[in-house]
Every structure is written in structure tokens, then in C-alpha cells.
Design a protein around this motif. Sequence first.
Motif, mmCIF file in Angstrom:
data_model
loop_
_atom_site.group_PDB
_atom_site.id
_atom_site.type_symbol
_atom_site.label_atom_id
_atom_site.label_comp_id
_atom_site.label_asym_id
_atom_site.label_seq_id
_atom_site.Cartn_x
_atom_site.Cartn_y
_atom_site.Cartn_z
ATOM 1 N N UNK A 140 70.044 19.645 74.194
ATOM 2 C CA UNK A 140 69.859 20.636 75.391
ATOM 3 C C UNK A 140 68.909 21.448 74.605
ATOM 4 N N UNK A 141 69.106 22.077 73.715
ATOM 5 C CA UNK A 141 68.075 22.768 73.096
ATOM 6 C C UNK A 141 67.212 22.381 72.801
ATOM 7 N N UNK A 142 66.959 21.535 71.774
ATOM 8 C CA UNK A 142 66.005 20.642 71.476
ATOM 9 C C UNK A 142 65.322 20.632 72.957
ATOM 10 N N UNK A 143 65.319 20.135 73.837
ATOM 11 C CA UNK A 143 64.413 19.773 75.024
ATOM 12 C C UNK A 143 63.972 21.002 75.468
ATOM 13 N N UNK A 170 75.127 26.251 75.127
ATOM 14 C CA UNK A 170 73.664 25.958 74.809
ATOM 15 C C UNK A 170 72.557 27.363 75.411
ATOM 16 N N UNK A 171 73.172 28.184 76.936
ATOM 17 C CA UNK A 171 72.894 28.944 77.438
ATOM 18 C C UNK A 171 72.778 30.561 76.601
ATOM 19 N N UNK A 191 75.154 20.691 73.676
ATOM 20 C CA UNK A 191 74.129 21.438 73.502
ATOM 21 C C UNK A 191 73.114 21.512 72.461
ATOM 22 N N UNK A 192 73.445 20.986 71.779
ATOM 23 C CA UNK A 192 72.479 20.580 70.519
ATOM 24 C C UNK A 192 70.691 20.360 71.009
#
Lengths: 66, 254
Positions: free
Chosen positions: B79-82, B116-117, B76-77
Motif C-alpha cells: 500500500x505504501x508503494x502504491x 501504513x498510516x 502495508x508495504x
Amino acid sequence: MQLTINGDLRTIADARTVEQLLVQLNLDPRTVVVELNREIIRRPVIATTPVAEGDVVEIVHFVGGG
Amino acid sequence: MLKIAGREFRSRLLVGTGKYRSNDEMLRAIAASGAEVVTVAVRRVNLDRHDEAGILHHLGSERYFLLANTAGCYSADEAIRYARLGREAGFNDFVKLEVIGDKETLLPDVAGLLAATAVLAVEGFKVMAYTNDDLVTALRLEAAGAVAVMPLASPIGSGLGLLNPYFIRTIKSRLTVPVIVDAGVGTASDACLVMEQGVDGILMNTALAEAQDAIGMAKAMGLAVEAGRAAYLAGRMPRREVAVPSSPATGMLD
């Protein structure tokens, strides 16, 4: 000055700001995004955001993907 | 007309930009598909190869709606960064969120995806979540703030087509947000079958890029998506286990 840029240690002659760094790397600030020590540097502030010895820089852009 | 988070798009077909043999072929294929939403990935600039102008140089942002993805992210982290980098690089708040859980099947990590959502929705992102064909996950993604839920037809890049039409129909019938099937379509009949389940759209990449004639397949896919949608709206005849003649049974010669 030594910076880690996109995972590689690089020596940069004289760049005091993120914008100067991009110019030295021959990159167009409008087409890339910079992360400095894990923080995104928004385009309006790249000219005023300093870079310093040991900083970790990521420079990304869009590529083909699904 | 496809509508996601209040924004209308001219085509129900969304396409990726990966794996084409050349940029020229990619551009012609996208044009032939009729797609407006085009996905892109965020990657490091290659500092030693300046011939590689990023894809923006080729696509332009006036003609297409660029949808940044978080492909290749395994937490999740990450994906959030991207997603944040993609928003900064791009022109909108939409993100195609992928959190992958398994390298071999590229199936999603549902827990990471939901986490992440929730974070990205609070940050104002319009999250389009790539997920498996599981109803409960789809419902939770919607509750977490996803503006579209994107269940797979089959694994990414597999071309196996629609493995579970029932689950896709079930997800569509239970969600309020648009359902866009993402991944697994191999050829036009797959796309048609997907759209016949009543979903709002399809996102595909490999089926076009790896076709022998990518431009020809892009055109076929555009037609298939339209045909499948039209057939869904028209409502198919009932399935029967017995034959029923189409010509009159009366009036036959002695």
C-alpha cells in the motif's frame, strides 16, 4: 538491451535514459509514473536517469477505481 | 462544506470511477452527483494497447480533486508503494489508503492499515484510511496521523447499506478528524441514513456504476446526501413506542 517492463521481458533497441525508454514505448511522460528497480523516478530527472541491461521497470498510470 | 486537512470541498459526496459501462457514462454520472473528490486507482500501463489513455485524459484535474487509492493492496508495504506512485502520478498529497485483509469480504487488515498510516503520515501524505466500523481502530488511525477515517457501511461493492448505525455514530462522536463512510451504500435511502448519523461525508462507487441508470442514481445520491445531512442538522423527533395524534383530541363532535 533486455528490460523487464511491467512484468514482461522486452527487448529495447536503444534507450539510454528513462525518457528515451518512454518515447520508444510511445508513452507520454506526463501521464505515467516510472519505477526503476523499485525506485520512483521523478519527472524532472527522467531525462538524466539511465536505464541498463536487466533493469526492472514498472510503468503505471491512473485507471478507474473506487 | 466538507473540510479535510484544511482543504474545503464543495460536496460531501465522494465518488469512485470504477466499473462504469463507458467513460462517457462515468463522466456524466460524476457530474450529476455533484461530487468534487473523485477516486482513481494506480495500475500498470497496458503497453500493447495504446487506445487505453489513462483516466486523467477523461477527468482532467481542474474540475475534480483526484484522490489516488491503494485498492487491491494486501500489505502495508504494498500500500505504501502504491501511495507513493499515486502521489507522483497525481496532483496532491492525499491518499485513500486501503490495506485489504481478506479476499472474500475485502475487509481491511487493521494492523497493516495502522502501520501504513504511520509511515505515510510521516512522509507528508494526507491519509484517508478505509477501515471497518470499529471505534478502537478509528481512534488509533487518528492517533497515527490519518486526516480522515473512512469506516465501511458494509463490504465494498455489496450494496448492503448501513449495517451498524450505532458503531458509525460512535466513531463520529469520538473522532476529531472527519468521518467519511466508505463502501456498502446501495441506494439513496442508504446514503440518507448514513448522513443522518452525523458523519461528514460518503464515498461510493458501485452504487452508481451498477445502477441501471448510473446518471439517474448519481443525481439521487447527491440529493440523498444533502437530505440526510440537513435532517441530521435539523434533529429528528424522538422515537416512541406508542402513537401520538397529530390532530387535536378536543373539539370533536358529540
